[in-house]
Design a protein around this motif. Structure first.
Motif, PDB file in Angstrom:
ATOM      1  N   THR A 127      72.703  64.681 -57.141  1.00  0.00           N
ATOM      2  CA  THR A 127      72.853  65.954 -56.446  1.00  0.00           C
ATOM      3  C   THR A 127      72.451  65.754 -54.998  1.00  0.00           C
ATOM      4  OG1 THR A 127      70.638  66.608 -57.145  1.00  0.00           O
ATOM      5  CG2 THR A 127      72.476  67.384 -58.482  1.00  0.00           C
ATOM      6  N   LEU A 128      73.110  66.443 -54.125  1.00  0.00           N
ATOM      7  CA  LEU A 128      72.816  66.331 -52.703  1.00  0.00           C
ATOM      8  C   LEU A 128      71.513  67.053 -52.392  1.00  0.00           C
ATOM      9  CD1 LEU A 128      76.400  67.019 -51.358  1.00  0.00           C
ATOM     10  CD2 LEU A 128      75.290  64.810 -51.713  1.00  0.00           C
ATOM     11  N   ALA A 129      70.721  66.470 -51.533  1.00  0.00           N
ATOM     12  CA  ALA A 129      69.438  67.061 -51.176  1.00  0.00           C
ATOM     13  C   ALA A 129      69.624  68.473 -50.648  1.00  0.00           C
ATOM     14  CB  ALA A 129      68.744  66.202 -50.127  1.00  0.00           C
ATOM     15  N   GLY A 130      68.866  69.414 -51.186  1.00  0.00           N
ATOM     16  CA  GLY A 130      68.916  70.791 -50.725  1.00  0.00           C
ATOM     17  C   GLY A 130      70.035  71.614 -51.320  1.00  0.00           C
ATOM     18  N   GLU A 131      70.839  71.033 -52.173  1.00  0.00           N
ATOM     19  CA  GLU A 131      71.968  71.753 -52.762  1.00  0.00           C
ATOM     20  C   GLU A 131      71.575  72.310 -54.121  1.00  0.00           C
ATOM     21  OE1 GLU A 131      74.849  72.463 -51.394  1.00  0.00           O
ATOM     22  OE2 GLU A 131      74.433  71.338 -49.588  1.00  0.00           O
ATOM     23  N   ASP A 132      71.772  73.612 -54.303  1.00  0.00           N
ATOM     24  CA  ASP A 132      71.475  74.251 -55.577  1.00  0.00           C
ATOM     25  C   ASP A 132      72.688  74.277 -56.490  1.00  0.00           C
ATOM     26  OD1 ASP A 132      68.854  74.802 -54.868  1.00  0.00           O
ATOM     27  OD2 ASP A 132      69.411  76.681 -53.900  1.00  0.00           O
ATOM     28  N   ASP A 133      73.843  74.161 -55.922  1.00  0.00           N
ATOM     29  CA  ASP A 133      75.085  74.299 -56.675  1.00  0.00           C
ATOM     30  C   ASP A 133      75.463  72.967 -57.318  1.00  0.00           C
ATOM     31  OD1 ASP A 133      77.617  74.784 -57.629  1.00  0.00           O
ATOM     32  OD2 ASP A 133      78.248  75.899 -55.852  1.00  0.00           O
ATOM     33  N   ALA A 134      75.550  72.938 -58.635  1.00  0.00           N
ATOM     34  CA  ALA A 134      75.891  71.711 -59.344  1.00  0.00           C
ATOM     35  C   ALA A 134      77.281  71.196 -58.976  1.00  0.00           C
ATOM     36  CB  ALA A 134      75.802  71.942 -60.847  1.00  0.00           C
ATOM     37  N   GLU A 135      78.122  72.061 -58.436  1.00  0.00           N
ATOM     38  CA  GLU A 135      79.469  71.642 -58.034  1.00  0.00           C
ATOM     39  C   GLU A 135      79.426  70.603 -56.918  1.00  0.00           C
ATOM     40  OE1 GLU A 135      82.420  72.710 -59.409  1.00  0.00           O
ATOM     41  OE2 GLU A 135      81.165  73.710 -60.888  1.00  0.00           O
ATOM     42  N   ASP A 136      78.315  70.548 -56.184  1.00  0.00           N
ATOM     43  CA  ASP A 136      78.206  69.630 -55.061  1.00  0.00           C
ATOM     44  C   ASP A 136      77.649  68.268 -55.450  1.00  0.00           C
ATOM     45  OD1 ASP A 136      79.251  71.430 -53.225  1.00  0.00           O
ATOM     46  OD2 ASP A 136      77.322  72.378 -52.920  1.00  0.00           O
ATOM     47  N   ALA A 137      77.476  68.013 -56.738  1.00  0.00           N
ATOM     48  CA  ALA A 137      76.956  66.728 -57.185  1.00  0.00           C
ATOM     49  C   ALA A 137      77.986  65.635 -56.947  1.00  0.00           C
ATOM     50  CB  ALA A 137      76.591  66.795 -58.656  1.00  0.00           C
ATOM     51  N   GLN A 138      77.483  64.452 -56.622  1.00  0.00           N
ATOM     52  CA  GLN A 138      78.350  63.289 -56.490  1.00  0.00           C
ATOM     53  C   GLN A 138      78.099  62.387 -57.693  1.00  0.00           C
ATOM     54  OE1 GLN A 138      76.925  61.882 -52.663  1.00  0.00           O
ATOM     55  NE2 GLN A 138      78.861  62.504 -51.736  1.00  0.00           N
ATOM     56  N   TRP A 139      79.079  61.587 -58.015  1.00  0.00           N
ATOM     57  CA  TRP A 139      78.970  60.639 -59.118  1.00  0.00           C
ATOM     58  C   TRP A 139      78.965  59.238 -58.540  1.00  0.00           C
ATOM     59  CZ3 TRP A 139      77.844  62.273 -63.872  1.00  0.00           C
ATOM     60  CH2 TRP A 139      77.984  63.643 -64.113  1.00  0.00           C
ATOM     61  N   LEU A 140      78.017  58.429 -58.974  1.00  0.00           N
ATOM     62  CA  LEU A 140      77.858  57.078 -58.452  1.00  0.00           C
ATOM     63  C   LEU A 140      78.104  56.047 -59.544  1.00  0.00           C
ATOM     64  CD1 LEU A 140      74.454  57.593 -56.600  1.00  0.00           C
ATOM     65  CD2 LEU A 140      76.757  57.925 -55.684  1.00  0.00           C
ATOM     66  N   VAL A 141      78.761  54.965 -59.170  1.00  0.00           N
ATOM     67  CA  VAL A 141      78.868  53.789 -60.017  1.00  0.00           C
ATOM     68  C   VAL A 141      78.039  52.721 -59.319  1.00  0.00           C
ATOM     69  CG1 VAL A 141      80.416  52.048 -60.979  1.00  0.00           C
ATOM     70  CG2 VAL A 141      81.187  54.426 -60.772  1.00  0.00           C
ATOM     71  N   VAL A 142      77.060  52.183 -60.029  1.00  0.00           N
ATOM     72  CA  VAL A 142      76.140  51.202 -59.457  1.00  0.00           C
ATOM     73  C   VAL A 142      76.602  49.802 -59.852  1.00  0.00           C
ATOM     74  CG1 VAL A 142      73.732  50.460 -59.353  1.00  0.00           C
ATOM     75  CG2 VAL A 142      74.275  52.892 -59.677  1.00  0.00           C
ATOM     76  N   VAL A 143      76.855  48.949 -58.845  1.00  0.00           N
ATOM     77  CA  VAL A 143      77.277  47.573 -59.109  1.00  0.00           C
ATOM     78  C   VAL A 143      76.413  46.599 -58.322  1.00  0.00           C
ATOM     79  CG1 VAL A 143      79.658  48.130 -59.701  1.00  0.00           C
ATOM     80  CG2 VAL A 143      79.098  47.647 -57.348  1.00  0.00           C
ATOM     81  N   GLU A 144      76.155  45.452 -58.935  1.00  0.00           N
ATOM     82  CA  GLU A 144      75.384  44.385 -58.291  1.00  0.00           C
ATOM     83  C   GLU A 144      76.034  43.047 -58.606  1.00  0.00           C
ATOM     84  OE1 GLU A 144      70.962  44.610 -58.379  1.00  0.00           O
ATOM     85  OE2 GLU A 144      71.349  46.175 -59.872  1.00  0.00           O
ATOM     86  N   GLY A 145      75.818  42.095 -57.734  1.00  0.00           N
ATOM     87  CA  GLY A 145      76.238  40.741 -58.024  1.00  0.00           C
ATOM     88  C   GLY A 145      77.679  40.408 -57.693  1.00  0.00           C
ATOM     89  N   LEU A 146      78.302  41.160 -56.803  1.00  0.00           N
ATOM     90  CA  LEU A 146      79.687  40.866 -56.422  1.00  0.00           C
ATOM     91  C   LEU A 146      79.721  40.204 -55.051  1.00  0.00           C
ATOM     92  CD1 LEU A 146      81.475  44.152 -57.533  1.00  0.00           C
ATOM     93  CD2 LEU A 146      81.380  41.968 -58.739  1.00  0.00           C
TER      94      LEU A 146
END
Length: 78
Positions: free
Chosen positions: A37-56
């Protein structure tokens, strides 16, 4: 190697990219998908989705960047 965050607006896009990366780079397994969720955002619609990758390496990251762009996402160093 560095950790990278692939950022998407939609959960489905993040999950599809994670699955594709797991197929392309079996040594990674299926990368983790997390909600940020974005800092300071109350609205769940503003959430971002992250894919975490390492080792490329740089060559793999260029391929990842093209995939991410197709889903209207972007890559950040994490």
């Amino acid at each position: 190697m560095m950790r990278h965050l692939l950022v998407f607006a939609e959960r489905d896009d993040a999950e599809e990219v994670a699955e594709t990366l797991g197929e392309w780079f079996p040594s990674l397994g299926v990368p983790q998908v997390v909600r940020e969720t974005l800092a300071g955002e109350d609205d769940a619609e503003d959430a971002q989705w992250l894919v975490v990758v390492e080792g490329l390496d740089e060559g793999a990251l260029a391929k990842v960047d093209r995939l991410v762009e197709r889903y209207e996402g972007w890559r950040e160093a994490g």
